[in-house]
Design an enzyme around this catalytic site. Structure first.
Site, PDB file in Angstrom:
ATOM      1  N   LEU A  52      -1.102  -0.124  -3.744  1.00  0.00           N
ATOM      2  CA  LEU A  52      -1.349   0.538  -2.464  1.00  0.00           C
ATOM      3  C   LEU A  52      -1.249  -0.440  -1.297  1.00  0.00           C
ATOM      4  CD1 LEU A  52      -2.057   2.845  -4.398  1.00  0.00           C
ATOM      5  CD2 LEU A  52      -3.919   3.437  -2.870  1.00  0.00           C
ATOM      6  N   VAL A  81      -4.748  -3.485 -10.178  1.00  0.00           N
ATOM      7  CA  VAL A  81      -3.321  -3.153 -10.089  1.00  0.00           C
ATOM      8  C   VAL A  81      -3.102  -2.042  -9.057  1.00  0.00           C
ATOM      9  CG1 VAL A  81      -1.297  -2.302 -11.352  1.00  0.00           C
ATOM     10  CG2 VAL A  81      -2.833  -3.952 -12.426  1.00  0.00           C
ATOM     11  N   CYS A  82      -3.977  -1.051  -9.042  1.00  0.00           N
ATOM     12  CA  CYS A  82      -3.836   0.050  -8.081  1.00  0.00           C
ATOM     13  C   CYS A  82      -3.940  -0.467  -6.652  1.00  0.00           C
ATOM     14  CB  CYS A  82      -4.900   1.115  -8.323  1.00  0.00           C
ATOM     15  SG  CYS A  82      -4.761   1.921  -9.935  1.00  0.00           S
ATOM     16  N   THR A  83      -4.892  -1.353  -6.407  1.00  0.00           N
ATOM     17  CA  THR A  83      -5.051  -1.907  -5.068  1.00  0.00           C
ATOM     18  C   THR A  83      -3.814  -2.700  -4.671  1.00  0.00           C
ATOM     19  OG1 THR A  83      -7.458  -1.925  -5.239  1.00  0.00           O
ATOM     20  CG2 THR A  83      -6.468  -3.442  -3.638  1.00  0.00           C
TER      21      THR A  83
END
Length: 157
Positions: free
Chosen positions: A54, A49-51
């Site tokens: 970003l 999810v973070c990738t």
């Protein structure tokens, strides 16, 4: 862990900090006054999810540039991990290491979950005078919409 939904009052000064970016260069929030800042706390480099979040920030880079905003993404990963992450993903914005003291900056924004030792998904749009004008949060595993940052920047004009 229960978190305060409003870490700081909108319109109040953003807590100042200095953290190293992925190259070890110190970035001090107060030195960026004169232009808006989008401060994005995220749990872990290289996580799904973070990738995705970003990657969306990177894709919207031209829109952030048009508004004059600087994007700062903050995790508790080391600068070495962040350098590899930025290189792997092609990120052109700063990835800041809130590594030691662990999570101190995230804590100042009440955006740190001490249980797992990671930042929460919390973001702050800070105006050119250093005042917090908007906050965007989401639950674990739920991405924050990039459009929320862009809308907040437009409202500041």
């Amino acid at each position: 862990m229960e978190q305060d939904p409003v870490p700081v009052d909108l319109g109040r000064p953003a807590p100042d900090f200095e953290l190293p970016n992925q190259f070890g260069e110190p970035i001090r929030l107060s030195s960026l006054r004169g232009s808006p800042v989008v401060l994005v706390f995220y749990p872990f480099a290289f996580s799904g999810v973070c990738t995705g979040e970003l990657d969306e920030l990177q894709a919207a880079g031209a829109e952030f540039s048009r508004s004059g905003a600087r994007v700062l993404a903050v995790s508790c990963d080391s600068k070495y991990a962040l350098r590899a992450y930025a290189r792997d993903r092609g990120y052109s914005f700063d990835l800041l290491a809130d590594f030691w003291p662990h999570g101190m900056v995230a804590g100042a924004y009440r955006a740190f979950d001490a249980g797992p030792g990671r930042p929460l998904r919390a973001s702050f749009v800070i105006d050119a005078e250093g005042l917090i004008q908007a906050e965007v949060r989401s639950d674990p595993g739920t991405p924050r919409p990039v459009q929320a940052y862009l809308d907040a920047l437009k409202e500041m004009v």
